[in-house]
Design an enzyme around this catalytic site. Structure first.
Site, PDB file in Angstrom:
ATOM      1  N   SER A  57       6.926  -0.098   6.572  1.00 42.21           N
ATOM      2  CA  SER A  57       6.116   0.150   5.386  1.00 42.21           C
ATOM      3  C   SER A  57       4.843   0.903   5.773  1.00 42.21           C
ATOM      4  CB  SER A  57       5.749  -1.164   4.700  1.00 42.21           C
ATOM      5  OG  SER A  57       4.899  -1.938   5.529  1.00 42.21           O
ATOM      6  N   HIS A  58       4.282   1.597   4.782  1.00 40.16           N
ATOM      7  CA  HIS A  58       3.063   2.367   5.012  1.00 40.16           C
ATOM      8  C   HIS A  58       1.969   1.497   5.616  1.00 40.16           C
ATOM      9  CE1 HIS A  58      -0.946   3.780   3.669  1.00 40.16           C
ATOM     10  NE2 HIS A  58      -0.494   4.942   4.074  1.00 40.16           N
ATOM     11  N   ALA A  59       1.789   0.289   5.081  1.00 34.59           N
ATOM     12  CA  ALA A  59       0.725  -0.589   5.574  1.00 34.59           C
ATOM     13  C   ALA A  59       0.899  -0.879   7.057  1.00 34.59           C
ATOM     14  CB  ALA A  59       0.720  -1.896   4.775  1.00 34.59           C
TER      15      ALA A  59
ATOM     16  N   THR B  32       0.843  -1.193   0.000  1.00 31.39           N
ATOM     17  CA  THR B  32       0.000   0.000   0.000  1.00 31.39           C
ATOM     18  C   THR B  32       0.878   1.242   0.000  1.00 31.39           C
ATOM     19  OG1 THR B  32      -0.143   0.339   2.405  1.00 31.39           O
ATOM     20  CG2 THR B  32      -1.682  -1.235   1.422  1.00 31.39           C
TER      21      THR B  32
END
Length: 421
Positions: A379-381, A356
């Site tokens: 990570s963004h997710a 994502t």
């Protein structure tokens, strides 16, 4: 080559060298940044810099400059406000000051990064909601990037993020941080706590933040590396001129760790030093270039990290990956290949995707859990799932093939397990 820790440049009296010299200057030396004028991200880095920790030199375009830029603009409609800011010309005086400050940064390419008053606080990270530009060269382009950071306050994802956090009574004031860019050979993140978790991959940190790679990871307990996991580092991001490019990683580099144990222990030591200074567990971004470690960002860990050592692998009917955000949830699988599939996502679905980015943030207010095929704890997710209390499992190989659309599953974000029901 042994890793050296870079230190700020100092003059004879021992004070950190100032980037700006005129008393009436609009810009603020990063070493003097505080939250009220420079936003959360720059304020923390300024504090680290004043303490002698290795932070790249830079300056801040303060919140007052943003206030002047939007004065008189109609900000009642977010989409229109963003375009108004993007189309407005940069003030000549600001461009002139940026040009002088860039000379004092040795004319090197810079990173232009948002530093809103709402970013990197104990209440919220606002991860990825505002814009960042890497490898920017020249005063005019830096000024354009500053204006784009201002405009990102009014992007659809940022407005929706504030709305979901019941923070839409107003909007954050936006400062912009300009720093010498570290052309990283390796970059990653350190999570401090009773044990230290470190993740890293080749090149700039963009590939990790964007979830494009599953990074190498280490656990440090006391003064020893107690766990190592080799990631799938298939791509890397690097600066080329004034652009950032993504390219494939050689097979030999994919199959070896990107850090030595000596470097891991040095990063852990810097992580502890940073956490002591900031008085709490920290999520710290770092980069290594020419054997030197640089600290690029530090923010409070806003929710407990899952214990990766508890990842269960005994159940052969379950898929396993990296625990990304703790908790357990059940729901139907919703395979999402990109923004074109967003309309298929319903309340209570389990989002299953490759990775994502910030444009996907609105989905996190709808789904019950998140599963990605690539990515690590930075990570963004992972960051947004932890912030919003959603179970998440990362780096699940071929999840989008193995999990049928609409199938009922249980996601255990603490154990890193997805079970078909």
């Amino acid at each position: 080559m042994p890793t050296r820790t870079a230190r700020p440049r100092k003059v004879a009296d021992g004070h950190i060298r100032s980037i700006t010299t005129r008393e009436e200057t609009m810009l603020i030396d990063l070493a003097g940044a505080v939250a009220a004028t420079s936003g959360g991200k720059a304020a923390v880095l300024g504090r680290l810099l004043r303490a002698g920790l290795p932070v790249p030199l830079g300056f801040v375009v303060p919140t007052s400059a943003y206030g002047q830029a939007v004065a008189g603009l109609d900000l009642s409609d977010a989409g229109a406000a963003r375009q108004l800011i993007l189309r407005a010309p940069s003030a000549p005086a600001l461009v002139d000051e940026i040009a002088q400050a860039l000379v004092r940064l040795d004319g090197r390419p810079v990173a232009v990064r948002s530093s809103a008053t709402s970013e990197d606080t104990a209440e919220a990270t606002a991860a990825g909601q505002h814009d960042t530009f890497l490898g920017v060269i020249g005063a005019d382009r830096v000024a354009d990037a500053v204006r784009s950071c201002w405009a990102s306050v009014w992007s659809e994802r940022a407005v929706e993020y504030r709305r979901r956090r019941a923070a839409d009574a107003g909007h954050p004031a936006m400062a912009v941080l300009v720093q010498q860019l570290v052309d990283a050979e390796v970059a990653g993140v350190t999570f401090t706590g009773s044990d230290i978790r470190i993740e890293g991959s080749w090149g700039l940190g963009e590939s990790i933040v964007g979830g494009q790679v599953t990074p190498d990871s280490w656990t440090v307990s006391g003064d020893a590396v107690t766990h190592r996991s080799l990631g799938e580092k298939a791509v890397r991001a690097d600066r080329q001129g004034g652009e950032v490019i993504t390219r494939k990683v050689d097979i030999a580099d994919r199959s070896r760790f990107c850090l030595s144990d000596e470097e891991v222990l040095r990063l852990a030591s810097l992580g502890r030093e940073t956490a002591r200074l900031l008085q709490g567990p920290q999520d710290i971004e770092w980069a290594i270039a020419e054997g030197r470690i640089w600290l690029l960002q530090a923010r409070p860990i806003t929710s407990a990290l899952p214990d990766t050592a508890s990842s269960a692998t005994g159940d052969t009917t379950a898929l396993t990956g990296t625990p990304g955000s703790p908790g357990i949830a059940r729901g139907p699988v919703r395979l999402v290949h990109g923004p074109g599939d967003f309309g298929r996502v319903h309340t209570g679905d389990v989002l299953v995707c490759r990775t994502t980015d910030p444009a996907w943030t609105p989905l996190f207010g709808v789904v019950a859990a998140v599963v990605t095929e690539t990515g690590g704890m930075l990570s963004h997710a992972a960051i947004v799932a932890r912030e919003q209390g959603l179970p998440a499992v990362l780096a699940v190989r071929e999840a989008m093939t193995a999990l049928p659309d609409n199938a009922m599953v249980e996601v255990d974000g603490s154990a890193g397990r997805i079970t078909l029901l």
